[in-house]
Design a protein around this motif. Structure first.
Motif, PDB file in Angstrom:
ATOM      1  N   GLY A   1      14.130  77.412 -62.216  1.00  0.00           N
ATOM      2  CA  GLY A   1      13.750  76.707 -63.440  1.00  0.00           C
ATOM      3  C   GLY A   1      14.202  75.267 -63.416  1.00  0.00           C
ATOM      4  N   PHE A   2      15.405  75.019 -62.894  1.00  0.00           N
ATOM      5  CA  PHE A   2      15.890  73.648 -62.801  1.00  0.00           C
ATOM      6  C   PHE A   2      15.024  72.822 -61.848  1.00  0.00           C
TER       7      PHE A   2
ATOM      8  N   HIS B   1      10.781  64.487 -64.061  1.00  0.00           N
ATOM      9  CA  HIS B   1      11.219  63.254 -63.411  1.00  0.00           C
ATOM     10  C   HIS B   1      10.357  62.790 -62.238  1.00  0.00           C
ATOM     11  N   LEU B   2       9.782  63.713 -61.488  1.00  0.00           N
ATOM     12  CA  LEU B   2       9.052  63.324 -60.283  1.00  0.00           C
ATOM     13  C   LEU B   2       7.539  63.274 -60.485  1.00  0.00           C
ATOM     14  N   ARG B   3       6.968  64.287 -61.097  1.00  0.00           N
ATOM     15  CA  ARG B   3       5.510  64.302 -61.294  1.00  0.00           C
ATOM     16  C   ARG B   3       5.007  63.127 -62.142  1.00  0.00           C
ATOM     17  N   PRO B   4       5.685  62.769 -63.248  1.00  0.00           N
ATOM     18  CA  PRO B   4       5.165  61.654 -64.061  1.00  0.00           C
ATOM     19  C   PRO B   4       5.028  60.341 -63.293  1.00  0.00           C
TER      20      PRO B   4
ATOM     21  N   ALA C   1      14.196  53.725 -56.430  1.00  0.00           N
ATOM     22  CA  ALA C   1      13.935  53.042 -57.704  1.00  0.00           C
ATOM     23  C   ALA C   1      13.766  54.051 -58.835  1.00  0.00           C
ATOM     24  N   LEU C   2      13.084  55.160 -58.542  1.00  0.00           N
ATOM     25  CA  LEU C   2      12.898  56.207 -59.551  1.00  0.00           C
ATOM     26  C   LEU C   2      14.253  56.782 -59.982  1.00  0.00           C
ATOM     27  N   LEU C   3      15.126  57.037 -59.009  1.00  0.00           N
ATOM     28  CA  LEU C   3      16.449  57.580 -59.329  1.00  0.00           C
ATOM     29  C   LEU C   3      17.266  56.589 -60.139  1.00  0.00           C
ATOM     30  N   ASP C   4      17.142  55.302 -59.800  1.00  0.00           N
ATOM     31  CA  ASP C   4      17.894  54.276 -60.539  1.00  0.00           C
ATOM     32  C   ASP C   4      17.465  54.215 -62.002  1.00  0.00           C
TER      33      ASP C   4
ATOM     34  N   VAL D   1      18.016  65.482 -58.701  1.00  0.00           N
ATOM     35  CA  VAL D   1      16.610  65.116 -58.524  1.00  0.00           C
ATOM     36  C   VAL D   1      16.372  64.656 -57.085  1.00  0.00           C
ATOM     37  N   TYR D   2      17.321  63.911 -56.524  1.00  0.00           N
ATOM     38  CA  TYR D   2      17.223  63.506 -55.113  1.00  0.00           C
ATOM     39  C   TYR D   2      17.129  64.748 -54.226  1.00  0.00           C
TER      40      TYR D   2
END
Length: 412
Positions: free
Chosen positions: A126-127, A135-138, A155-158, A170-171
């Motif tokens: 689920g996580f 966080h990633l798909r959008p 940049a996405l993580l920042d 997320v990484y």
């Protein structure tokens, strides 16, 4: 064979006849435009793979209008570069079509969720799906996976609004997805290879004081019933949030005062017996509407047992607000805490009550390391019951301050 510089003027001047007519560019070899009897103008490239003796091939670049002459010529030059490298533009086109459909991030993530997540993340899938969805798909959903760079992920993580733990998690999900796709031959390399992972989060040491635990208990009464019970059962049992949240009635035995957590739901894959203190039983009685507990369905639910509670962040924000309202104006505020800190607070509280460490480890289903974990199999069932009964009594004592006695459970 008509030749001339392909410009907008020369393309517009072409006249349709009874069959296809061509104009070949004088600057870029093989670049041309075709006009059909219906008047449609199409840019194309004529080329050979393998020299003069090879078969002449034609590649359609696109229609006039959708492509300008300059853009079409630039594309022709790019394709000619592929030809010079021994690559067939037709194969390149097929790859680009595939990238636009089967190799978009969304498409690969769909396969990843179906094929890999259930095997690798049996209990925390689920996580992983939340990390992809939130966080990633959008940001990456429509992008072709081979075109995504490591710098984009950084940049996405920042930009993530969560803390270091969120960025690291997320990484980890993104890295695993790219590595999985690479292993299937969908991409040549993982864009996160060589990209340093966010630093590990320092181990938390937040322990709530007795007064803070009292405030948490009182404030939880303002939450919806299922979330109120979640908070209180976490505080009374010291178990993991997700294991408590997904509690099912069939795991409980009121007559014996026990909760048997199945190995399939335990983080360490080990069946775990949790004795229930009188205070925990009272909370469950309140949920069941009496001493006759249901035999099936989720315990902490808002839809009659079909699913268990979620949305922990929203409930936590509500709880924090209620706690703030309880604090006197001149008193210090409660420092930030998480639901998992209740587990640590229970363990620390048991230590203060002089409960042996072995008992506490058994209560929290923590696996011993090394030889001890292999050969020491005693379950401490009686000791766990004694310790949790002592802890339940301690919590009940916290709720009686002077003449202000707070009930352990109240119907909502």
């Amino acid at each position: 064979m008509a030749q001339g510089k392909i410009t907008k003027r020369s393309v517009d001047a072409m006249q349709a006849g009874d069959r296809d007519a061509f104009l070949w560019d004088t600057d870029t070899r093989g670049f041309g435009v075709k006009i059909t009897p219906a008047g449609k103008r199409v840019y194309l490239l004529q080329y050979r793979m393998g020299g003069r003796g090879a078969t002449t091939r034609r590649y359609t670049i696109g229609s006039h209008g959708a492509w300008t002459p300059a853009a079409a010529e630039a594309e022709a030059k790019r394709l000619l570069m592929l030809v010079s490298q021994g690559k067939n533009p037709a194969d390149d086109k097929r790859q680009r079509v595939r990238e636009a459909t089967d190799l978009t991030f969304d498409a690969v993530a769909d396969r990843f969720e179906t094929l890999e997540v259930p095997k690798r993340w049996v209990k925390s899938g689920g996580f992983v799906k939340d990390a992809l969805r939130l966080h990633l798909r959008p940001k990456l959903g429509k992008r072709a996976l081979p075109s995504i760079t490591g710098q984009e992920i950084v940049a996405l993580l920042d930009d993530l609004k969560g803390g270091p733990a969120m960025r690291r998690n997320v990484y980890a999900v993104a890295h695993r997805l790219f590595r999985w796709s690479q292993g299937r031959g969908e991409i040549d390399r993982n864009p996160l290879e060589g990209v340093e992972a966010p630093k590990p989060v320092a181990s938390r040491d937040r322990v709530l004081s007795d007064n803070e635990l009292r405030l948490v208990w009182i404030a939880s009464d303002e939450l919806p019933r299922a979330f109120c019970a979640l908070v209180r059962l976490l505080l009374l049992t010291g178990q993991r949030r997700d294991e408590v949240a997904a509690l099912e009635w069939q795991e409980l035995d009121r007559d014996r005062g026990e909760w048997l957590l199945p190995s399939a739901r335990a983080k360490n894959n080990r069946e775990h017996l949790v004795p229930l203190s009188p205070q925990a039983v009272a909370e469950l009685d309140a949920l069941a509407g009496g001493e006759a507990w249901p035999r099936k369905g989720y315990v902490l639910t808002t839809d009659g047992g079909k699913s268990h509670v979620s949305g922990y962040s929203k409930a936590k924000r509500k709880l924090d607000g209620e706690i703030a309202d309880l604090i006197e104006d001149d008193a210090a505020p409660v420092l930030p805490w998480r639901f998992h800190d209740l587990r640590r607070s229970v363990a620390t509280g048991l230590q203060r009550l002089r409960i042996p460490s072995d008992w506490i480890e058994a209560i929290q289903n923590r696996r011993k390391a090394g030889v001890a974990g292999t050969y020491q199999r005693y379950a401490f069932a009686d000791e766990k019951r004694e310790a949790l009964a002592t802890w339940g009594g301690h919590v009940a004592g916290l709720l009686a301050v002077g003449d202000n006695v707070v009930p352990i459970s109240a119907a909502k």
